[in-house]
Design a protein around this motif. Structure first.
Motif, PDB file in Angstrom:
ATOM      1  N   ARG A 123      12.016  -7.810   7.166  1.00 49.37           N
ATOM      2  CA  ARG A 123      13.193  -7.426   7.945  1.00 49.37           C
ATOM      3  C   ARG A 123      13.017  -7.714   9.433  1.00 49.37           C
ATOM      4  NH1 ARG A 123      13.848  -1.434   5.169  1.00 49.37           N
ATOM      5  NH2 ARG A 123      14.215  -2.171   3.017  1.00 49.37           N
ATOM      6  N   SER A 124      11.789  -7.829   9.874  1.00 49.22           N
ATOM      7  CA  SER A 124      11.505  -8.113  11.283  1.00 49.22           C
ATOM      8  C   SER A 124      11.173  -9.597  11.429  1.00 49.22           C
ATOM      9  CB  SER A 124      10.334  -7.255  11.776  1.00 49.22           C
ATOM     10  OG  SER A 124       9.935  -7.641  13.072  1.00 49.22           O
ATOM     11  N   LYS A 125      12.001 -10.305  12.170  1.00 54.47           N
ATOM     12  CA  LYS A 125      11.757 -11.736  12.360  1.00 54.47           C
ATOM     13  C   LYS A 125      10.485 -11.975  13.160  1.00 54.47           C
ATOM     14  CE  LYS A 125      13.849 -16.016  14.019  1.00 54.47           C
ATOM     15  NZ  LYS A 125      13.390 -16.744  12.828  1.00 54.47           N
ATOM     16  N   PHE A 126      10.202 -11.098  14.122  1.00 50.30           N
ATOM     17  CA  PHE A 126       8.989 -11.260  14.920  1.00 50.30           C
ATOM     18  C   PHE A 126       7.745 -11.117  14.050  1.00 50.30           C
ATOM     19  CE2 PHE A 126       5.473  -9.225  17.211  1.00 50.30           C
ATOM     20  CZ  PHE A 126       5.212 -10.187  18.171  1.00 50.30           C
ATOM     21  N   ALA A 127       7.719 -10.083  13.193  1.00 49.59           N
ATOM     22  CA  ALA A 127       6.554  -9.869  12.340  1.00 49.59           C
ATOM     23  C   ALA A 127       6.373 -11.024  11.358  1.00 49.59           C
ATOM     24  CB  ALA A 127       6.700  -8.548  11.583  1.00 49.59           C
ATOM     25  N   THR A 128       7.481 -11.497  10.802  1.00 52.22           N
ATOM     26  CA  THR A 128       7.401 -12.612   9.858  1.00 52.22           C
ATOM     27  C   THR A 128       6.900 -13.878  10.534  1.00 52.22           C
ATOM     28  OG1 THR A 128       9.250 -11.670   8.617  1.00 52.22           O
ATOM     29  CG2 THR A 128       8.690 -13.961   8.182  1.00 52.22           C
ATOM     30  N   ASP A 129       7.472 -14.196  11.699  1.00 53.06           N
ATOM     31  CA  ASP A 129       7.046 -15.398  12.424  1.00 53.06           C
ATOM     32  C   ASP A 129       5.601 -15.291  12.884  1.00 53.06           C
ATOM     33  OD1 ASP A 129       9.502 -16.506  12.038  1.00 53.06           O
ATOM     34  OD2 ASP A 129      10.266 -16.060  14.037  1.00 53.06           O
ATOM     35  N   LEU A 153       9.532  -4.650   4.073  1.00 52.08           N
ATOM     36  CA  LEU A 153       9.574  -4.028   5.401  1.00 52.08           C
ATOM     37  C   LEU A 153       9.267  -5.051   6.487  1.00 52.08           C
ATOM     38  CD1 LEU A 153       9.790  -1.424   7.104  1.00 52.08           C
ATOM     39  CD2 LEU A 153       7.325  -1.101   6.749  1.00 52.08           C
ATOM     40  N   ILE A 154       8.250  -5.887   6.257  1.00 55.94           N
ATOM     41  CA  ILE A 154       7.880  -6.895   7.247  1.00 55.94           C
ATOM     42  C   ILE A 154       8.941  -7.987   7.308  1.00 55.94           C
ATOM     43  CG2 ILE A 154       6.140  -8.615   7.865  1.00 55.94           C
ATOM     44  CD1 ILE A 154       4.052  -6.867   6.552  1.00 55.94           C
ATOM     45  N   THR A 162      25.841 -10.404  13.885  1.00 56.74           N
ATOM     46  CA  THR A 162      24.458 -10.826  13.666  1.00 56.74           C
ATOM     47  C   THR A 162      24.431 -12.224  13.044  1.00 56.74           C
ATOM     48  OG1 THR A 162      23.825  -8.525  13.290  1.00 56.74           O
ATOM     49  CG2 THR A 162      22.268 -10.236  12.585  1.00 56.74           C
ATOM     50  N   ASP A 193       4.579  -7.726   0.533  1.00 55.07           N
ATOM     51  CA  ASP A 193       5.772  -7.199   1.187  1.00 55.07           C
ATOM     52  C   ASP A 193       7.039  -7.745   0.535  1.00 55.07           C
ATOM     53  OD1 ASP A 193       7.073  -5.836   3.643  1.00 55.07           O
ATOM     54  OD2 ASP A 193       7.843  -7.894   3.734  1.00 55.07           O
ATOM     55  N   SER A 243      10.491 -19.313   8.113  1.00 58.51           N
ATOM     56  CA  SER A 243      11.288 -19.741   9.251  1.00 58.51           C
ATOM     57  C   SER A 243      11.389 -21.258   9.282  1.00 58.51           C
ATOM     58  CB  SER A 243      10.657 -19.224  10.550  1.00 58.51           C
ATOM     59  OG  SER A 243      11.301 -19.769  11.674  1.00 58.51           O
TER      60      SER A 243
END
Length: 352
Positions: free
Chosen positions: A255-261, A252-253, A85, A246, A5
């Protein structure tokens, strides 16, 4: 590396500025920059070498984050075609200039990772140095000590080699070096747990022999620092390894911005704490005995300098002779005093 990010780069830029100030402050308060003296550096003193490595790592890490943050904010965002998006501009859509700059800075980061891994390996040798200097006891065998030195030197070329080997694959050149770093971090973390047990055995022996409390307190301090940096390194390596695995498999992780951040924020926090603990290890607060010894050495040095100046004639010691005032001076002072008294009496009579 370039897929993190944009906020994570900006966050680390501010972290390294404060960390540089903190490092300079600790070096000054611990030994007044004596560890940076060329004589100690070229003599191979471990703390001086690691301090130089810390300064280089700080500069390289800050350079990498600043360049990547600038690129991320310059590239801004993009809209996925056919949808509403909005995402960060992917690496493939960057300008050719920014791609080349990013790849060049990735080599800088790999060199930085090599130096970080080497410092963490040399930390095991530092415990042997502390044990010999403080408790006058050996912490490891000479063969183990030489193995750590060889491992640290060989690690320096590992990460740039991995970066060069996978330079044609966008995913592999980012994930493989970080995955190797996380694996080395887990190994060093396990070695830190073993060093913690060695500290326990040494402290038990010192308690039985009733050694000085200052020696025991000093070793307990380093034992706590070793345990803390081992735990932080374990969490940091696990988080980094999860993101790398991943990225190499299902994403899989990713794809989720929250999980990555969330994972990146955990990495940044662990990295910040690891840097602080590392600085506290190699530049601890001076004890009362060390301060007294430093003051004694300074006073003895001042005395020797004064004696040398007196011997060379730069300072002349002469006694101040007292001279009696002459009779004329006595008469003038007495007359002045009588005039003041008469003026005061006349003024009192006038009032009455």
């Amino acid at each position: 590396m370039s897929h993190f990010s944009d906020f994570s780069y900006l966050q680390r830029c501010s972290i390294w500025v404060y960390m540089g100030v903190f490092l300079a402050f600790k070096i000054w308060t611990s030994d007044r920059f004596k560890c940076l003296h060329p004589k100690k550096i070229f003599s191979g003193e471990l703390r001086s070498i690691i301090t130089i490595l810390y300064i280089l790592m700080l500069f390289m890490q800050a350079s990498w984050d600043i360049v990547l943050a600038w690129i991320k904010y310059y590239e801004k965002f993009t809209i996925i075609p056919g949808t509403a998006t909005i995402i960060e501009t992917p690496f493939n859509s960057w300008t050719e200039q920014h791609k080349n700059a990013s790849q060049s800075m990735d080599y800088v980061e790999c060199i930085n990772l090599s130096m970080q891994a080497s410092v963490l390996i040399l930390l095991q040798c530092f415990w042997n140095y502390i044990s010999n200097s403080v408790a006058k006891r050996s912490f490891m065998t000479s063969l183990e000590f030489k193995f750590y030195i060889f491992w640290a030197i060989s690690t320096i070329v590992t990460f740039p080699t991995l970066q060069y080997s996978y330079r044609n694959s966008e995913i592999l050149r980012e994930s493989v070096p970080l995955l190797a770093y996380s694996a080395i971090g887990l190994i060093i973390s396990s070695l830190g747990i073993r060093s913690h047990k060695r500290f326990n055995r040494m402290l038990e022996t010192l308690h039985m022999l009733e050694n000085g409390s200052s020696v025991i307190a000093r070793l307990e301090y380093f034992q706590e620092m070793n345990l803390l940096i081992s735990i932080l390194l374990c969490f940091y390596a696990l988080t980094l390894g999860i993101m790398c695995v991943d990225g190499l498999t299902s994403t899989l992780i990713a794809r989720s911005k929250f999980a990555t951040d969330f994972l990146i924020a955990n990495c940044n926090t662990c990295a910040l704490l690891m840097w602080m603990v590392g600085i506290f290890i190699f530049h601890p607060r001076r004890t009362t005995e060390e301060i007294k010894l430093d003051n004694r050495s300074k006073s003895s040095e001042n005395i020797s300098n004064r004696d040398s100046l007196v011997a060379t004639g730069d300072i002349e010691l002469s006694s101040v002779q007292y001279q009696e005032p002459s009779m004329d001076e006595h008469k003038s002072r007495n007359s002045q005093t009588s005039q003041r008294v008469s003026k005061f009496v006349n003024s009192q009579n006038a009032v009455n």
